[in-house]
Design an enzyme around this catalytic site. Sequence first.
Site: not given
Lengths: 179, 153
Positions: B30, B70, B96
Amino acid sequence: MHSLLSRGNAILAYTLSVLACLTFLCFLSTLFVDYRTNSTINTVKVIVKSVPDFSASRERSDLGFLIFDLQANLTHLFNWNVKQLFLYLTAEYSTPNNILSQVVIWDKIILRGENAVLDFKSMNTKYYFWDDGNGLKGNQNVTLTLSWNIIPNAGLLPSIFAIGHHSFQFPSDYVQSRV
Amino acid sequence: MIVSSALMIWKGLMVVTGSESPIVVVLSGSMEPAFHRGDLLFLTNYQDDPIRVGEIVVFKVEGRDIPIVHRVLKLHEKRNGTVKFVTKGDNNSVDDRGLYAPGQQWLTKKDVVGRARGFLPYVGMVTIYMNEYPKFKYAVLVCLGLYVLVHRE
């Protein structure tokens, strides 16, 4: 004495240690590089609306729209230990509710070898500029800054602010119609 | 001896970096093209050092065992210093909020395991192979054991 296994083992161990050493030297060679440079940002059009924020609280929140120009030349930032630049344009402001708010409104990935001369005219934002409440209407001081996160081949992950930013203010009336 | 010194190094790193897990292996794509599966990240988690937008944080979500790596997308800090923020993976098209626990809109400081400071490619691939192919792990262990037994002088 020198079986196939021990020769293989020696070669593997030597290869791994040479690779580790080279990686470390690569990291050291770019440890003290100065990655700052100039950028020019300008806003063309700024409006603010009051819309229910269904992505978060569902209450009516301020949603800013802006169109911006951006110029920067980042070509010289790339060296052998820069795999990728992650550029992001941050809007930073303060409201009665929050002493500091930072919202990323646009970002871009530049890999090594790609064109790193940015010259954007009348760009739309990539992400919605939601405030956490109603602090955008009439906000007198919103600062746009370009920053980049350097992704190396191996090493540190510094975040660098560009030299030069742009401050603007939001109008003191909501726009009712659809844009 | 080896086991205990490894444990001491790990615990020592935990003290120095302030993070409960100072080194993590990236497990998903990701954050591509920055981080690929099997890359190694070195984390710190100093409480005095404020979290800012654009930083890469490693956070835990209730109900998920595996921490997520992230980037912080937006952040609001109150006058009393409490911070709430939303993250997004570079390679994902949306933020998210869908990954957080049901009803959770924001992350706070207590969700953060660490902030990425250093990067080393590929090295974590070994642990991924070991977890995905237990036979490979046992083969490595058997080889090492045999090697020790055979080559004892």
